[in-house]
Design a protein around this motif. Sequence first.
Motif, PDB file in Angstrom:
ATOM      1  N   VAL A 115       7.225  28.189 145.220  1.00 51.30           N
ATOM      2  CA  VAL A 115       8.066  26.875 144.848  1.00 51.30           C
ATOM      3  C   VAL A 115       9.372  27.274 144.164  1.00 51.30           C
ATOM      4  CG1 VAL A 115       7.868  24.883 143.828  1.00 51.30           C
ATOM      5  CG2 VAL A 115       6.167  25.747 144.922  1.00 51.30           C
ATOM      6  N   ALA A 116       9.437  28.164 143.307  1.00 54.83           N
ATOM      7  CA  ALA A 116      10.425  28.475 142.496  1.00 54.83           C
ATOM      8  C   ALA A 116      11.501  29.048 143.517  1.00 54.83           C
ATOM      9  CB  ALA A 116      10.212  29.508 141.312  1.00 54.83           C
ATOM     10  N   LYS A 117      11.082  29.969 144.313  1.00 54.45           N
ATOM     11  CA  LYS A 117      12.010  30.565 145.353  1.00 54.45           C
ATOM     12  C   LYS A 117      12.574  29.244 146.172  1.00 54.45           C
ATOM     13  CE  LYS A 117      12.443  33.943 149.183  1.00 54.45           C
ATOM     14  NZ  LYS A 117      11.615  34.937 150.196  1.00 54.45           N
ATOM     15  N   TYR A 118      11.976  28.353 146.586  1.00 55.34           N
ATOM     16  CA  TYR A 118      12.423  27.326 147.465  1.00 55.34           C
ATOM     17  C   TYR A 118      13.510  26.465 146.605  1.00 55.34           C
ATOM     18  CZ  TYR A 118      12.716  23.427 150.332  1.00 55.34           C
ATOM     19  OH  TYR A 118      13.109  22.285 151.255  1.00 55.34           O
ATOM     20  N   PHE A 119      13.299  26.242 145.205  1.00 54.36           N
ATOM     21  CA  PHE A 119      14.072  25.389 144.504  1.00 54.36           C
ATOM     22  C   PHE A 119      15.307  26.172 144.222  1.00 54.36           C
ATOM     23  CE2 PHE A 119      10.632  22.198 143.891  1.00 54.36           C
ATOM     24  CZ  PHE A 119      11.642  20.974 143.371  1.00 54.36           C
ATOM     25  N   LYS A 120      15.308  27.370 144.057  1.00 52.21           N
ATOM     26  CA  LYS A 120      16.427  28.208 143.915  1.00 52.21           C
ATOM     27  C   LYS A 120      17.458  28.114 145.013  1.00 52.21           C
ATOM     28  CE  LYS A 120      14.558  31.139 140.405  1.00 52.21           C
ATOM     29  NZ  LYS A 120      14.032  32.760 139.977  1.00 52.21           N
ATOM     30  N   LYS A 121      17.227  27.793 146.224  1.00 49.61           N
ATOM     31  CA  LYS A 121      18.153  27.222 147.264  1.00 49.61           C
ATOM     32  C   LYS A 121      18.929  26.308 146.739  1.00 49.61           C
ATOM     33  CE  LYS A 121      14.868  28.942 150.964  1.00 49.61           C
ATOM     34  NZ  LYS A 121      14.165  28.539 152.184  1.00 49.61           N
ATOM     35  N   TYR A 122      18.592  25.347 145.976  1.00 50.74           N
ATOM     36  CA  TYR A 122      19.236  24.113 145.565  1.00 50.74           C
ATOM     37  C   TYR A 122      19.803  24.197 144.169  1.00 50.74           C
ATOM     38  CZ  TYR A 122      17.081  22.274 149.918  1.00 50.74           C
ATOM     39  OH  TYR A 122      16.577  22.341 151.080  1.00 50.74           O
ATOM     40  N   PHE A 123      19.398  25.153 143.458  1.00 54.83           N
ATOM     41  CA  PHE A 123      19.677  25.080 142.083  1.00 54.83           C
ATOM     42  C   PHE A 123      19.861  26.338 141.530  1.00 54.83           C
ATOM     43  CE2 PHE A 123      17.281  21.165 142.264  1.00 54.83           C
ATOM     44  CZ  PHE A 123      17.572  20.328 141.697  1.00 54.83           C
ATOM     45  N   ALA A 124      20.953  26.797 140.662  1.00 53.23           N
ATOM     46  CA  ALA A 124      21.076  28.103 140.098  1.00 53.23           C
ATOM     47  C   ALA A 124      19.979  28.675 139.617  1.00 53.23           C
ATOM     48  CB  ALA A 124      22.367  27.914 139.286  1.00 53.23           C
ATOM     49  N   ASP A 125      19.808  30.006 139.773  1.00 53.22           N
ATOM     50  CA  ASP A 125      18.595  30.744 139.415  1.00 53.22           C
ATOM     51  C   ASP A 125      18.068  30.322 137.982  1.00 53.22           C
ATOM     52  OD1 ASP A 125      18.562  32.007 141.598  1.00 53.22           O
ATOM     53  OD2 ASP A 125      18.596  33.751 141.108  1.00 53.22           O
ATOM     54  N   GLU A 126      19.085  30.259 137.137  1.00 53.05           N
ATOM     55  CA  GLU A 126      18.745  29.983 135.552  1.00 53.05           C
ATOM     56  C   GLU A 126      18.382  28.653 135.469  1.00 53.05           C
ATOM     57  OE1 GLU A 126      23.295  29.720 136.210  1.00 53.05           O
ATOM     58  OE2 GLU A 126      21.747  30.938 136.759  1.00 53.05           O
ATOM     59  N   MET A 127      18.654  27.725 136.508  1.00 55.32           N
ATOM     60  CA  MET A 127      18.124  26.436 136.090  1.00 55.32           C
ATOM     61  C   MET A 127      16.592  26.219 136.382  1.00 55.32           C
ATOM     62  SD  MET A 127      21.418  24.336 137.386  1.00 55.32           S
ATOM     63  CE  MET A 127      20.630  22.678 137.279  1.00 55.32           C
ATOM     64  N   VAL A 128      16.004  27.133 137.129  1.00 56.58           N
ATOM     65  CA  VAL A 128      14.660  26.873 137.673  1.00 56.58           C
ATOM     66  C   VAL A 128      13.724  27.812 136.698  1.00 56.58           C
ATOM     67  CG1 VAL A 128      12.821  27.472 139.495  1.00 56.58           C
ATOM     68  CG2 VAL A 128      15.194  26.729 139.943  1.00 56.58           C
ATOM     69  N   ARG A 129      12.908  27.385 135.877  1.00 59.19           N
ATOM     70  CA  ARG A 129      12.167  27.970 135.043  1.00 59.19           C
ATOM     71  C   ARG A 129      10.578  28.026 135.381  1.00 59.19           C
ATOM     72  NH1 ARG A 129      15.028  28.330 130.388  1.00 59.19           N
ATOM     73  NH2 ARG A 129      13.181  28.294 129.195  1.00 59.19           N
ATOM     74  N   VAL A 130       9.735  28.867 135.121  1.00 54.42           N
ATOM     75  CA  VAL A 130       8.516  29.025 135.443  1.00 54.42           C
ATOM     76  C   VAL A 130       7.398  29.230 134.396  1.00 54.42           C
ATOM     77  CG1 VAL A 130       6.763  30.313 136.893  1.00 54.42           C
ATOM     78  CG2 VAL A 130       9.066  30.241 137.568  1.00 54.42           C
ATOM     79  N   SER A 131       6.347  28.428 134.267  1.00 54.32           N
ATOM     80  CA  SER A 131       5.225  28.854 133.355  1.00 54.32           C
ATOM     81  C   SER A 131       4.699  30.223 133.375  1.00 54.32           C
ATOM     82  CB  SER A 131       4.128  27.723 133.661  1.00 54.32           C
ATOM     83  OG  SER A 131       2.879  27.723 132.918  1.00 54.32           O
ATOM     84  N   LYS A 132       4.222  30.841 132.081  1.00 49.45           N
ATOM     85  CA  LYS A 132       4.379  29.909 130.882  1.00 49.45           C
ATOM     86  C   LYS A 132       5.447  30.475 129.891  1.00 49.45           C
ATOM     87  CE  LYS A 132       1.796  31.422 126.798  1.00 49.45           C
ATOM     88  NZ  LYS A 132       0.521  31.505 126.011  1.00 49.45           N
ATOM     89  N   ASP A 133       5.921  31.947 130.331  1.00 52.61           N
ATOM     90  CA  ASP A 133       6.961  32.690 129.645  1.00 52.61           C
ATOM     91  C   ASP A 133       8.056  31.880 129.327  1.00 52.61           C
ATOM     92  OD1 ASP A 133       4.948  34.382 129.156  1.00 52.61           O
ATOM     93  OD2 ASP A 133       5.606  35.905 130.515  1.00 52.61           O
ATOM     94  N   GLU A 134       8.499  31.098 130.205  1.00 51.01           N
ATOM     95  CA  GLU A 134       9.955  30.363 129.990  1.00 51.01           C
ATOM     96  C   GLU A 134       9.673  28.891 129.478  1.00 51.01           C
ATOM     97  OE1 GLU A 134      11.368  30.905 133.942  1.00 51.01           O
ATOM     98  OE2 GLU A 134      11.827  32.903 133.544  1.00 51.01           O
ATOM     99  N   ALA A 135       8.598  28.688 128.989  1.00 53.06           N
ATOM    100  CA  ALA A 135       8.366  26.995 128.353  1.00 53.06           C
ATOM    101  C   ALA A 135       9.291  26.757 127.245  1.00 53.06           C
ATOM    102  CB  ALA A 135       6.882  27.229 127.871  1.00 53.06           C
ATOM    103  N   PHE A 136       9.787  27.516 126.281  1.00 55.17           N
ATOM    104  CA  PHE A 136      10.684  27.336 125.279  1.00 55.17           C
ATOM    105  C   PHE A 136      12.028  27.449 125.761  1.00 55.17           C
ATOM    106  CE2 PHE A 136      12.840  27.876 121.535  1.00 55.17           C
ATOM    107  CZ  PHE A 136      12.506  26.759 120.794  1.00 55.17           C
ATOM    108  N   LEU A 137      12.629  26.466 125.754  1.00 55.95           N
ATOM    109  CA  LEU A 137      14.107  26.381 126.274  1.00 55.95           C
ATOM    110  C   LEU A 137      15.062  27.032 125.188  1.00 55.95           C
ATOM    111  CD1 LEU A 137      15.857  25.088 128.564  1.00 55.95           C
ATOM    112  CD2 LEU A 137      16.532  23.285 127.040  1.00 55.95           C
ATOM    113  N   VAL A 138      15.429  28.215 125.578  1.00 55.40           N
ATOM    114  CA  VAL A 138      16.416  28.788 124.558  1.00 55.40           C
ATOM    115  C   VAL A 138      17.716  28.876 125.118  1.00 55.40           C
ATOM    116  CG1 VAL A 138      15.084  30.556 123.973  1.00 55.40           C
ATOM    117  CG2 VAL A 138      16.206  31.015 126.021  1.00 55.40           C
ATOM    118  N   ASP A 139      18.966  28.762 124.308  1.00 54.06           N
ATOM    119  CA  ASP A 139      20.358  28.681 124.623  1.00 54.06           C
ATOM    120  C   ASP A 139      20.863  29.656 125.542  1.00 54.06           C
ATOM    121  OD1 ASP A 139      20.512  26.544 123.242  1.00 54.06           O
ATOM    122  OD2 ASP A 139      21.151  27.184 121.473  1.00 54.06           O
TER     123      ASP A 139
END
Length: 278
Positions: free
Chosen positions: A254-278
């Motif tokens: 699903v992440a790979k599919y969404f990255k066709k429409y959104f920049a890679d850094e905009m697509v985040r995956v559970s759990k390690d990327e749960a906390f939004l960092v600047d």
Amino acid sequence: MQIQATEILAKKILTEAKGYLDVGFTHSLNPYSGCAFSCIYCYVREMPIQRFKEIPWGQWLDIKVNAADNYRKEIGKLRKQNKTVHIFMSSATDPYQPIERKTEITRAILQEMLDHPPDMLQIQTRSPLITRDLDLLIQLKSKCRLLVSMTVETDREDVKRIFAPYAPGIRLRIKALRDLHEQGITTQASVSPVLPFTPEFPQALIGAADHIWIDTLNIGDGAMGKRSKRLGMPQLFAEQDFQDWYREDIHIRVAKYFKKYFADEMVRVSKDEAFLVD
């Protein structure tokens, strides 16, 4: 469905973040206990708060009427200790329960936050009711890092009716997310858990979300899929001929599919990327 709603005085409103949230969040905040949306895949069904309850999940709700007062007192103590405060609201309920229209428990907490802001606040909801509080959220975003994450598990209403029949409609959620985004509030579309969706799903979220969050029943139930198995989710997916959507690697696909429409850094995956960092 009839809900048994009870007003209670909570001992505390801020709970130290552990387990899944211990990736940058310091506290969780739940204005209610229980949840009227009663999503059948909800991992909270398998937690002690429900397993030792005689009333079925979705049929009871505890309203923490002193939540705002508790927040003011508790964050005051944390600030005296020079503690950083990163809040996840909410981890075991939805802060915008239908009854919130009347009780305004969550709104009262946000009003307290204007005077006593945390360092970071993530609001996790599936309710368009959050747009009622746009006036407060617009003020709050200048006082702390604010992220509103809207659960949008699918773009198919027929699928939503199977897994979350009492939850708000998908189109209403996406519209609410877009309204928040247009007011300059950082937004996230939480595809959590991943449910079957159409190929057009990512396009419906363009311009509504700053981030896409991918989570599944295998990696996001707090027990690496064990809670979801006890809830009978593999069988339900199979009964609906959705078994291909229950693969252990579905989050990667699903992440790979969404990255066709959104920049890679905009697509985040559970759990390690749960906390939004600047």
